[in-house]
Design a protein around this motif. Structure first.
Motif, PDB file in Angstrom:
ATOM      1  N   TYR A   1       9.236 -60.628  32.051  1.00 22.44           N
ATOM      2  CA  TYR A   1       9.920 -61.932  32.396  1.00 22.44           C
ATOM      3  C   TYR A   1      10.193 -62.663  31.238  1.00 22.44           C
ATOM      4  N   CYS A   2      11.196 -63.662  31.641  1.00 16.30           N
ATOM      5  CA  CYS A   2      11.573 -64.313  30.260  1.00 16.30           C
ATOM      6  C   CYS A   2      10.918 -65.152  29.683  1.00 16.30           C
ATOM      7  N   GLY A   3       9.829 -65.872  30.509  1.00 13.74           N
ATOM      8  CA  GLY A   3       8.816 -66.885  29.594  1.00 13.74           C
ATOM      9  C   GLY A   3       7.567 -65.926  29.278  1.00 13.74           C
ATOM     10  N   GLU A   4       7.617 -64.661  29.480  1.00 15.74           N
ATOM     11  CA  GLU A   4       6.664 -63.873  29.049  1.00 15.74           C
ATOM     12  C   GLU A   4       6.625 -62.882  28.137  1.00 15.74           C
TER      13      GLU A   4
ATOM     14  N   THR B   1       9.821 -67.883  35.035  1.00 12.43           N
ATOM     15  CA  THR B   1       8.606 -67.943  34.321  1.00 12.43           C
ATOM     16  C   THR B   1       9.112 -68.623  32.865  1.00 12.43           C
ATOM     17  N   GLY B   2      10.229 -69.072  32.598  1.00 11.84           N
ATOM     18  CA  GLY B   2      10.723 -69.824  31.529  1.00 11.84           C
ATOM     19  C   GLY B   2      12.057 -69.337  31.097  1.00 11.84           C
ATOM     20  N   LEU B   3      12.162 -69.649  29.465  1.00 13.05           N
ATOM     21  CA  LEU B   3      13.265 -69.361  28.709  1.00 13.05           C
ATOM     22  C   LEU B   3      12.928 -68.100  27.784  1.00 13.05           C
TER      23      LEU B   3
ATOM     24  N   LEU C   1       8.841 -74.470  23.776  1.00 10.45           N
ATOM     25  CA  LEU C   1       8.791 -73.080  24.722  1.00 10.45           C
ATOM     26  C   LEU C   1       7.647 -72.095  24.302  1.00 10.45           C
ATOM     27  N   LYS C   2       7.257 -71.662  25.489  1.00  4.34           N
ATOM     28  CA  LYS C   2       6.417 -70.517  25.403  1.00  4.34           C
ATOM     29  C   LYS C   2       6.590 -69.356  24.543  1.00  4.34           C
ATOM     30  N   THR C   3       8.172 -69.306  24.461  1.00  2.00           N
ATOM     31  CA  THR C   3       8.621 -68.236  23.657  1.00  2.00           C
ATOM     32  C   THR C   3       9.397 -68.583  22.592  1.00  2.00           C
TER      33      THR C   3
END
Length: 356
Positions: free
Chosen positions: A9-12, A44-46, A88-90
């Motif tokens: 997933y994008c955020g992971e 999940t995010g970016l 951002l997480k990523t």
């Protein structure tokens, strides 16, 4: 990319050097000539997709076609970002894209998806599928899912059985009007949608299913208010062979688990408890907001010997005299404002309002 599927997933997306395949919506596209950055968004995010002079030319040209809300699948190597985004997480990594597929193109949206909370409700509801892409709304829906998951796990672990009850039933006296469903088989007859599974859970109790839980859909045909709506979900449960302490301990344990796993908040047990008599005496309500500091004070003993006929007659009739201490109010309230409070008191059934 034939035969590939999403691996992250994008955020992971992991921070290690490895090949990933990600899918999602193009959130933001920045074309700077020989550099293109696309923020890819899913629930999940970016994650940032990067294209430069080293990117295969066909892939780079395809990236130039991408616009906001296009649905993409991208394959590439994870690498550190030159400009870290701590929000951002990523934010410390990006995907150097080696292959790109445009799964679906999109027309220009009527509003910016990530700012849909600033758009009027009518437009948002018309394009609800766009509004639901907003990360804030997605977070709410995901949180609701987690609450349902934790609820089931907790009550399963405490010996409850999850049992579904019928959605079409005989109309029974409840707190509101029923929604009715006409019967095709029985002409002129109607089913009612349940306002709550009250009768069914009582039947289950006397049938020997001593602990029942259900995330029940309820329907009530009543006028909209701040805490009322036509349909809602409630956590419905019933227990046999228990007393008040058993019920309170069970629900407190659930609240403790829910707050810890959803909000990361430690709840101290047992929770503060308030009897009905204390609630009415201190707040004048059976569902008080205990943060309200101006509690009702009983001043009967203080004024019992004075000749003020309003107080005297109330006490002689077996009543009491109670007051609210508005600290600092003497410096704030004008006579005109106090007169308005007197009229308000009369409007809700009191004969008047005394003040000192």
């Amino acid at each position: 990319m034939k035969g590939l599927r999403r691996t992250h997933y994008c955020g992971e997306v992991p921070e290690t050097e490895q090949e990933v395949v990600v899918c999602g919506f193009a959130d933001r596209v920045r074309d700077m000539g020989n550099l293109i950055f696309i923020n890819l968004r899913d629930r999940t995010g970016l994650v940032q997709l990067a294209f430069n002079d080293e990117t295969d030319r066909a892939v780079f040209e395809k990236a130039q076609l991408v616009k906001s809300e296009y649905v993409l699948m991208a394959k590439g190597m994870v690498r550190p970002r030159e400009s870290v985004n701590e929000k951002l997480k990523t934010g410390k990594i990006e995907v150097a894209v080696t292959d790109l597929r445009i799964l679906s193109k999109a027309e220009t949206t009527p509003f910016e998806v990530t700012n849909s909370d600033k758009v009027n409700d009518e437009l948002k509801l018309k394009y609800r599928y766009l509004d639901l892409r907003n990360p804030k709304l997605q977070k709410n829906i995901i949180t609701r899912h987690k609450i349902a998951q934790i609820t089931r796990e907790y009550f399963y672990d405490n010996g409850f059985l999850e049992i579904e009850t019928p959605m079409m039933m005989k109309s029974t006296p409840e707190g509101a009007r029923d929604y009715l469903v006409p019967s095709r088989v029985h002409a002129g007859k109607f089913y009612a949608l349940p306002q709550s599974p009250q009768i069914y859970k009582q039947l289950l109790m006397i049938s020997g299913y001593d602990r029942y839980i259900q995330l029940a859909r309820c329907f009530r045909d009543e006028d909209l208010r701040a805490d009322r709506q036509p349909e809602f979900t409630q956590i419905d449960l019933e227990m046999s062979f228990v007393d008040q302490e058993d019920i309170q301990a069970c629900i407190e344990g659930y609240i403790e688990k829910l707050f810890k796993e959803i909000l990361g908040v430690e709840v101290t047990l047992p929770l503060p408890r308030l009897t009905f008599a204390d609630a009415m005496s201190r707040y004048g309500s059976d569902k008080p907001d205990t943060r309200f500091g101006m509690e009702i004070q009983d001043i009967t003993d203080t004024v019992k010997d004075i000749d003020f006929v309003v107080f005297k007659s109330a006490i002689e009739a077996g009543g009491s005299v109670r007051a609210i201490n508005v600290k600092g109010g003497a410096a704030i309230y004008t006579r005109k404002e106090i007169d308005k409070l007197v009229e308000h008191a009369k409007g809700i059934g009191a004969k008047g309002l005394a003040y000192i």
